[in-house]
Each structure stands twice: as structure tokens, then as C-alpha cells.
Design a protein around this motif. Structure first.
Motif, PDB file in Angstrom:
ATOM      1  N   TRP A  68     -10.945  -7.731   7.198  1.00 62.10           N
ATOM      2  CA  TRP A  68      -9.234  -7.739   7.282  1.00 62.10           C
ATOM      3  C   TRP A  68      -8.442  -7.175   6.279  1.00 62.10           C
ATOM      4  O   TRP A  68      -7.748  -6.163   6.847  1.00 62.10           O
ATOM      5  CB  TRP A  68      -8.682  -9.240   7.397  1.00 62.10           C
ATOM      6  CG  TRP A  68      -7.326  -9.561   7.348  1.00 62.10           C
ATOM      7  CD1 TRP A  68      -6.440  -9.709   6.568  1.00 62.10           C
ATOM      8  CD2 TRP A  68      -6.798  -9.840   8.632  1.00 62.10           C
ATOM      9  NE1 TRP A  68      -5.361  -9.770   7.019  1.00 62.10           N
ATOM     10  CE2 TRP A  68      -5.660  -9.662   8.464  1.00 62.10           C
ATOM     11  CE3 TRP A  68      -7.386  -9.405  10.034  1.00 62.10           C
ATOM     12  CZ2 TRP A  68      -4.506  -9.875   9.364  1.00 62.10           C
ATOM     13  CZ3 TRP A  68      -6.367  -9.570  11.106  1.00 62.10           C
ATOM     14  CH2 TRP A  68      -4.926  -9.776  10.895  1.00 62.10           C
ATOM     15  N   GLN A  69      -8.988  -6.856   5.238  1.00 57.83           N
ATOM     16  CA  GLN A  69      -8.254  -6.246   4.251  1.00 57.83           C
ATOM     17  C   GLN A  69      -8.765  -4.751   4.619  1.00 57.83           C
ATOM     18  O   GLN A  69      -7.492  -3.933   4.484  1.00 57.83           O
ATOM     19  CB  GLN A  69      -8.577  -6.496   2.678  1.00 57.83           C
ATOM     20  CG  GLN A  69      -8.332  -7.552   2.331  1.00 57.83           C
ATOM     21  CD  GLN A  69      -8.808  -7.968   0.693  1.00 57.83           C
ATOM     22  OE1 GLN A  69      -9.711  -7.237   0.218  1.00 57.83           O
ATOM     23  NE2 GLN A  69      -8.423  -9.096   0.086  1.00 57.83           N
ATOM     24  N   LYS A  70      -9.755  -4.260   4.999  1.00 55.94           N
ATOM     25  CA  LYS A  70     -10.114  -3.101   5.278  1.00 55.94           C
ATOM     26  C   LYS A  70      -9.323  -2.630   6.652  1.00 55.94           C
ATOM     27  O   LYS A  70      -8.773  -1.483   6.673  1.00 55.94           O
ATOM     28  CB  LYS A  70     -11.475  -2.792   5.631  1.00 55.94           C
ATOM     29  CG  LYS A  70     -11.966  -1.430   5.975  1.00 55.94           C
ATOM     30  CD  LYS A  70     -13.488  -1.372   5.973  1.00 55.94           C
ATOM     31  CE  LYS A  70     -13.863   0.071   6.112  1.00 55.94           C
ATOM     32  NZ  LYS A  70     -15.572   0.164   6.272  1.00 55.94           N
ATOM     33  N   VAL A  71      -9.240  -3.585   7.626  1.00 52.62           N
ATOM     34  CA  VAL A  71      -8.320  -3.344   8.796  1.00 52.62           C
ATOM     35  C   VAL A  71      -6.918  -3.111   8.219  1.00 52.62           C
ATOM     36  O   VAL A  71      -6.104  -2.314   8.918  1.00 52.62           O
ATOM     37  CB  VAL A  71      -8.492  -4.208   9.789  1.00 52.62           C
ATOM     38  CG1 VAL A  71      -7.464  -4.233  10.958  1.00 52.62           C
ATOM     39  CG2 VAL A  71     -10.084  -4.316  10.420  1.00 52.62           C
ATOM     40  N   GLY A  72      -6.675  -3.856   7.463  1.00 49.01           N
ATOM     41  CA  GLY A  72      -5.119  -3.686   6.938  1.00 49.01           C
ATOM     42  C   GLY A  72      -4.760  -2.365   6.272  1.00 49.01           C
ATOM     43  O   GLY A  72      -3.681  -1.808   6.536  1.00 49.01           O
ATOM     44  N   ASN A  73      -5.732  -2.216   5.544  1.00 49.67           N
ATOM     45  CA  ASN A  73      -5.590  -0.701   4.796  1.00 49.67           C
ATOM     46  C   ASN A  73      -5.601   0.346   5.710  1.00 49.67           C
ATOM     47  O   ASN A  73      -4.896   1.317   5.495  1.00 49.67           O
ATOM     48  CB  ASN A  73      -6.843  -0.810   3.684  1.00 49.67           C
ATOM     49  CG  ASN A  73      -6.697  -1.428   2.543  1.00 49.67           C
ATOM     50  OD1 ASN A  73      -5.514  -2.026   2.156  1.00 49.67           O
ATOM     51  ND2 ASN A  73      -8.001  -1.985   1.884  1.00 49.67           N
TER      52      ASN A  73
END
Length: 369
Positions: A68-73
Motif C-alpha cells: 500500500w505504501q509502495k502503491v501510494g508512493n
């Protein structure tokens, strides 16, 4: 998938009656164990499975959070890249619009420059034609000025008898052609130089010596002895002079001498070849000399005006008068006759100045060939 908490499962297991566990048919050792041990083993296995399941769930949660963080980034990066791309596209559109405007301005400037270049080329061709016409007109004016100057100098030289005005005009024309630096006028310049050299070589025979001899003749006319005074010989004695009467002579001899002298003074016997010279009255001798001076003056004027035929005619008349009315035996008369012969020789060699080569070159240059 969802995980069931272990506390609930253990409580439900303890609350419900335990079901009989079928014994495996394949082993003989398990059948001999007690149900409590089997329940404990099952509980342990359940807990282990639940722990593994919790660990797997935790890993999945952590993985999901990381994803999720990676997708957010990635979303943030994509949004940032999208905004940057949008900004770049806007800048590109602006630059393209500016480039389009610049190209349009450049095309307009190029068209204007081409128009101006065409105008400049047209003006240059017109200017070249104007310069050529001005150069031709300047050359024509130069040729006309040189021709008028040379003709005027030629007239002055013919009137005055001096070639200096003509030489000065030729030199001035040569300098003007040299300053003009026109190859078309080079033949004219060479012709002027040839005529100037020829005039300088013949400048010694310009009549100066002849004028000097004429002046000497005019000064010596008053000293020429006329033919009617032929009794005065070159020795200064008179052939018909009375013989001296000696004082110691007898009277009859003195009387005879006196009678003889008187008779000789009354009668003279001689041969007369020119009666008009002998019969010339003494008072007419003055007019004879003045007439001779006038003839010499006419010869001088005709020599100055370059009238060679008139000069020769006047000198021939002077020579005829000198031989007719003056004593040819006198040394002064002989000197005057010699000077007249020298004058006639000088007049024969004296010719009016001519610049035929220059005039021909001027006609060729004026015709434009």
C-alpha cells in the motif's frame, strides 16, 4: 481470509463435549495413547497452526501495508510525474506556440529581407548603369575639354610662334588623363606624349634666332652705303677727289692742276648698270632706308604669325632692294646679304607646330572606339 482468535477456539473446545477421535488404522502406537495426550497434541497443533496463520496474516498485513505504501508512493510519483508532464506539455505548447510565432516572424523577416535584397540588387544594377553613364559622360567631357584646350593652345602657338603654350596644354591633358585612370584613354595619352616629345625636339627652330637676325638687320640699315655714293670706296678715299696742289710747284704746274681738278669735278665718266640707283636723289635715301625697315618689320610680323610664305616674300624683296640700291662692294652690305641668306634658310626649316597624332586620337576617343 480471516483468522480466528485462539482464545475463542479453546473456550469453545472446552465447553463442547469432546468427540471421539478415530484411531488411525495404519499405526499401532497411537491406539495405545490416551485421549488426553491426543487432545493436548491436537491443541498444540492447533496453536501452532494458528500461530503460523497469525504469522502469515501478519506477514500478509505487513506486505499489504508495504504494498500500500509502495502503491501510494507510486501514485504520488505518478501524480508528480503527471503534473510535471502536464507542466512540461504546457511549457512545450507554450514553446511550440512561441516557436511557431518565431517561425512566422522569421518567415516574414526572410520575405522582407528577400524583398529588400531584390530592391538592393535592382538599385545596385541601376547604380552601376548610372556609374557607367557618368563615367562615359565624364570621359566624353574630359575628351572635349582636352580637345578645346589643345586647339586654343595650337592657335596661340601659331600666332605667337612659340610652342610653350602647346607644350603646357599637352602636359596638362596628360596629367588629367593620368588622374582619370581610364584604360580607354591610354592611346590618347601616348599620342600626346609623342607630340610633346616631337615639339620639344623641334623647339630650337621656333624662330627665335630668325627674330634676332631681323633685329640686327633693322639696326644696321642706317649704316648701309647706298649705290649713288659709290665714289666712297672701302678705303675711305674718293676716286674723283681733286689732286693736291703742291705749294712748292711752279705757277704753271699749279694752274694746270687746278684746271684739271675743275674739269674732273664737272665731268665724270663711268659705266652705269643700275640707273635708278645712281639717279636716286640724296633726300630719297632716307625713304629708301625706311622702306627697307618696313619690309623687315613686315617679315618679322609674318614670322611671328607663322606665315612662312609671306616671310619668304618679304625677305626676297629686302634682298632685291639691298642688291639694287646699296653698294655690293661694301663690307656692311655683304654682311647684311649674308644675314638675309641665313634668315631665308631658317625660314625654310621653320614649320608651324602640328599635333596630328593627338587630334586623331581625340577623334577616335570622342567616337567611343
Amino acid at each position: 481470509m480471516s483468522a480466528v482468535p485462539p482464545s475463542d477456539e479453546s473456550s469453545s473446545a472446552s465447553a463442547a463435549p469432546q468427540a471421539p477421535v478415530p484411531a488411525p488404522l495404519t499405526t499401532s502406537s497411537t491406539s495405545s495413547q490416551s485421549p488426553a495426550a491426543l487432545a493436548a497434541a491436537a491443541t498444540t497443533l492447533t496453536r501452532i497452526g494458528l500461530g503460523l496463520l497469525a504469522l502469515v496474516s501478519l506477514g500478509a498485513l505487513l506486505t499489504s501495508i508495504a504494498l500500500w505504501q509502495k502503491v501510494g508512493n507510486m501514485k504520488e510519483q505518478l501524480a508528480r510525474q503527471s503534473s510535471e508532464a502536464l507542466m512540461q506539455s504546457l511549457e512545450a505548447r507554450t514553446l511550440a506556440r512561441e516557436a511557431k510565432d518565431t517561425v512566422r516572424d522569421a518567415a516574414a523577416r526572410v520575405a522582407l529581407t528577400e524583398t529588400r535584397v531584390a530592391e538592393v540588387a535592382l538599385q545596385r544594377s541601376q547604380l552601376e548603369e548610372l556609374m557607367q553613364s557618368l563615367s562615359r559622360s565624364r570621359d566624353e567631357n574630359l575628351v572635349v575639354d582636352i580637345e578645346s584646350t589643345l586647339r586654343l593652345a595650337l592657335q596661340q602657338a601659331q600666332v605667337t610662334g612659340s610652342v610653350e603654350p602647346l607644350l603646357a596644354a599637352l602636359k596638362a591633358g596628360d596629367l588629367r588623363i593620368a588622374r582619370a585612370a581610364q584604360p580607354r584613354l591610354a592611346p590618347l595619352q601616348r599620342a600626346m606624349q609623342r607630340d610633346a616629345d616631337r615639339l620639344r625636339s623641334t623647339a630650337s627652330a621656333d624662330g627665335g634666332e630668325a627674330l634676332q637676325k631681323l633685329d640686327e638687320l633693322m639696326r644696321g640699315v642706317d649704316d648701309l652705303p647706298p649705290l649713288n655714293a659709290v665714289a666712297m670706296r672701302g678705303t675711305g678715299l674718293n676716286a674723283w677727289q681733286a689732286d693736291p696742289v703742291p705749294a712748292d710747284a711752279p705757277w704753271w704746274e699749279r694752274a694746270l692742276l687746278m684746271v684739271r681738278n675743275e674739269a674732273r669735278s664737272l665731268v665724270r665718266v663711268g659705266r652705269i648698270e643700275r640707273p635708278e640707283a645712281i639717279l636716286l636723289a640724296p633726300d630719297q635715301t632716307y625713304f629708301l632706308r625706311e622702306n627697307l625697315k618696313l619690309k623687315l618689320l613686315n617679315a618679322r610680323l609674318s614670322l611671328l604669325s607663322r606665315q612662312v610664305d609671306v616671310t619668304r616674300t618679304e625677305l626676297a624683296n629686302v634682298a632685291a632692294s639691298l642688291n639694287r640700291y646699296f653698294d655690293p662692294a661694301s663690307r656692311r652690305t655683304q654682311t647684311a646679304a649674308t644675314q638675309l641668306q641665313q634668315l631665308q634658310a631658317l625660314v625654310k626649316t621653320t614649320e608651324p607646330p602640328r599635333i596630328d597624332d593627338t587630334l586623331a586620337a581625340l577623334a577616335t576617343a570622342a567616337a567611343g572606339r
